[in-house]
Design an enzyme around this catalytic site. Structure first.
Site, PDB file in Angstrom:
ATOM      1  N   LYS A  18      13.583  57.822 -83.842  1.00 62.30           N
ATOM      2  CA  LYS A  18      12.205  57.532 -83.421  1.00 62.30           C
ATOM      3  C   LYS A  18      11.248  57.548 -84.611  1.00 62.30           C
ATOM      4  CE  LYS A  18      12.342  61.088 -80.708  1.00 62.30           C
ATOM      5  NZ  LYS A  18      13.773  61.395 -80.833  1.00 62.30           N
ATOM      6  N   GLY A  42      12.265  66.908 -85.293  1.00 67.83           N
ATOM      7  CA  GLY A  42      12.445  66.722 -86.727  1.00 67.83           C
ATOM      8  C   GLY A  42      12.603  65.264 -87.024  1.00 67.83           C
ATOM      9  N   GLN A 227      12.084  64.674 -79.145  1.00 67.90           N
ATOM     10  CA  GLN A 227      13.320  64.890 -78.374  1.00 67.90           C
ATOM     11  C   GLN A 227      13.732  63.585 -77.673  1.00 67.90           C
ATOM     12  OE1 GLN A 227      10.829  67.687 -77.605  1.00 67.90           O
ATOM     13  NE2 GLN A 227      11.583  68.556 -79.478  1.00 67.90           N
ATOM     14  N   THR A 303      16.490  69.459 -88.191  1.00 66.82           N
ATOM     15  CA  THR A 303      15.794  70.739 -88.145  1.00 66.82           C
ATOM     16  C   THR A 303      16.741  71.900 -88.438  1.00 66.82           C
ATOM     17  OG1 THR A 303      14.245  69.839 -86.544  1.00 66.82           O
ATOM     18  CG2 THR A 303      14.348  72.215 -86.654  1.00 66.82           C
ATOM     19  N   PRO A 307      25.933  70.253 -86.698  1.00 66.34           N
ATOM     20  CA  PRO A 307      26.618  68.977 -86.478  1.00 66.34           C
ATOM     21  C   PRO A 307      26.336  68.471 -85.069  1.00 66.34           C
ATOM     22  CG  PRO A 307      28.212  70.775 -86.700  1.00 66.34           C
ATOM     23  CD  PRO A 307      26.850  71.368 -86.907  1.00 66.34           C
ATOM     24  N   LYS A 334      20.673  52.257 -85.999  1.00 67.68           N
ATOM     25  CA  LYS A 334      21.942  52.660 -86.624  1.00 67.68           C
ATOM     26  C   LYS A 334      23.117  51.741 -86.298  1.00 67.68           C
ATOM     27  CE  LYS A 334      21.954  57.093 -88.126  1.00 67.68           C
ATOM     28  NZ  LYS A 334      22.024  58.556 -88.147  1.00 67.68           N
ATOM     29  N   LEU A 335      22.836  50.464 -86.080  1.00 75.39           N
ATOM     30  CA  LEU A 335      23.911  49.483 -85.873  1.00 75.39           C
ATOM     31  C   LEU A 335      24.834  49.452 -87.093  1.00 75.39           C
ATOM     32  CD1 LEU A 335      24.727  47.212 -83.862  1.00 75.39           C
ATOM     33  CD2 LEU A 335      22.505  48.092 -83.326  1.00 75.39           C
ATOM     34  N   GLY A 410      19.529  49.994 -91.045  1.00 76.04           N
ATOM     35  CA  GLY A 410      19.591  50.915 -92.178  1.00 76.04           C
ATOM     36  C   GLY A 410      18.412  51.867 -92.085  1.00 76.04           C
TER      37      GLY A 410
END
Ligand code: GDP
Length: 428
Positions: A18, A42, A227, A303, A307, A334-335, A410
């Site tokens: 976001k 974060g 969130q 934050t 993992p 994030k493709l 990216g």
């Protein structure tokens, strides 16, 4: 005539990227407002190769033309806010009260909230909720129980001392009797609070009034969600949720701007799924294949460094999120992380039509699509994407019922493909 205001929300369990989308849209916004959560969020922004992580201050702060608002729905840790102001100053971003306004009605996280949060989470043992231990939950609890401290009271020295002193009686009982920790004295809390209050007082404002004035003047407001949809207190995977309303509708209650003034709702979804902490996660991959995706995607909390669990794209989940938020535009991020996979699984349904985010067992039904097996980070137009990648996106659009208006390939600001006028001029 008001401008087309925009709301950005996450459609999964947070960490959808976001921050980057807000950063892009903030270029054409007069105001960027946060409406819920606290410093458990974060956002990681990469601007000119430089990484900035913001937890509380809206990411719009990096755009000199945008004014930032921390709305009444946010819970504020004054110490963290001051640290963020310092960190930004060190990066050459001078945050003055003309750049940042804090709602006088927002609630303040006090040292006992942080202490009780971590004591309770460790007492839960193996049934941890996965809180970040920053006092967010206990502060929202006090707000709902009408024993919280608002920014306006925190800033007034006399009110603050008297209120905190009274509140400490009950808090100290919990701290010492339940958890065996040393009680807090009013003097030590005051010594912590006084300099923070003094520094922050210039930033306090009637933020609903400020937002209404901006709206009337035709200035665009961008509402920045934190969130994700399935961490929402009501609609998320309860009890593994956060303590606030993370949906687009929360932008109204959390800022005082009415629902007719929210126009475009931009839902951000990752091209696969991740989740940090405990709770249901139907499309989890498991084993080495999951670790492979985690490493490719750098899926560790901004934050906490924890993992994240990684899984395939969960279309029933995102479809539900599209409905819960009235999403008008999707931003798929994030493709590029999927570029090395030979094939990709896509969850198209759950067995027995289980309700997403509910307590019904959700057994995914998968479709397998071919991967594109080539670097897409340089692509700046729809046509420049490989056919298999376009097919993957188109299938997602069909399944979730909303158009993918922005494709992120990216982490950088320019690594995006715009497919809709609302992002025009922002991409590339
Ligand atoms: P947020 O809380 O939703 O803003 O999510 P994060 O701050 O955890 O952001 C996700 C991470 O992904 C950040 O490190 C971003 O720089 C990065 N990111 C965002 N979009 C993309 C993308 O399209 N590709 C890649 N590789 N990284 C991205």
């Amino acid at each position: 005539m008001s401008a087309q205001n925009q709301v950005v929300v996450g459609l999964q369990w947070g960490d959808e990227g976001k921050g980057k989308i807000v950063d892009l849209l903030a270029r054409s916004a007069a105001i960027v407002a946060r409406f819920q959560g606290g410093n458990n969020a974060g956002h990681t922004l990469v601007v000119e190769g430089k990484k900035t992580v913001l937890h509380l201050i809206p990411s719009g702060i990096l755009h000199p033309g945008a004014r930032c608002v921390i709305g009444n729905g946010v819970v504020i840790d004054p110490e963290v806010l001051c640290q963020e102001l310092d960190a930004l100053a060190a990066e050459g971003v001078d945050v003055t009260p003309t750049r940042l306004a804090i709602s006088t009605n927002a609630h303040v996280i006090l040292p006992y909230h942080r202490l009780l949060d971590s004591c309770r989470e460790s007492a839960r043992g193996s049934s941890k909720i996965g809180t970040t231990g920053r006092g967010i939950g206990p502060t929202y609890e006090d707000k709902a129980a009408r024993r919280g401290l608002r920014v306006a009271e925190f800033l007034s020295a006399d009110t603050r001392r008297a209120r905190i002193e009274a509140l400490l009686v009950d808090k100290n009982r919990q701290i010492s009797e339940w958890f065996g920790q040393a009680p807090l004295s009013i003097d030590e809390v005051e010594a912590w609070a006084a300099p923070l209050a003094e520094r922050l007082s210039a930033f306090a404002a009637d933020t609903p009034g400020l937002l209404h004035a901006a709206n009337a003047a035709g200035d665009r407001i961008l509402f920045e969600g934190a969130q994700g949809t399935f961490l929402d207190l009501d609609h998320g995977t309860y009890p593994f949720v956060t303590s606030s309303t993370t949906l687009a509708g929360g932008a109204c209650a959390g800022t005082g701007v009415g629902p007719r003034d929210l126009h475009n709702i931009i839902g951000v979804a990752k091209a696969y799924t991740t989740r940090v902490g405990a709770g249901p996660f139907p499309t989890g991959i498991g084993g080495e294949a999951e670790e492979y995706l985690r490493q490719l995607g750098g899926e560790f909390g901004a934050t906490t460094g924890r993992p994240r669990r990684c899984g395939w794209f969960d279309a029933p989940l995102v479809k539900r999120a599209v409905l819960l938020n009235s999403v008008t535009h999707l931003a798929l991020t994030k493709l590029d992380i999927l570029s090395e996979h030979d094939e990709l699984k896509l969850c198209v349904a759950y067995e027995d039509d289980a309700v997403p985010g509910s307590h019904q067992p959700q057994v995914p039904v998968y479709e397998t699509l071919p991967g594109w097996k080539q670097d897409i980070r340089g692509a700046r137009s729809w046509d420049a994407l490989p056919q298999a990648c376009r097919d993957y996106i188109t299938r997602i659009e069909e399944l979730v019922g909303a158009p993918v208006a922005l494709v992120s390939v990216g982490p950088g600001r320019n690594e995006v493909i715009s497919r809709d006028p609302i992002f025009e001029g922002l991409a590339g």
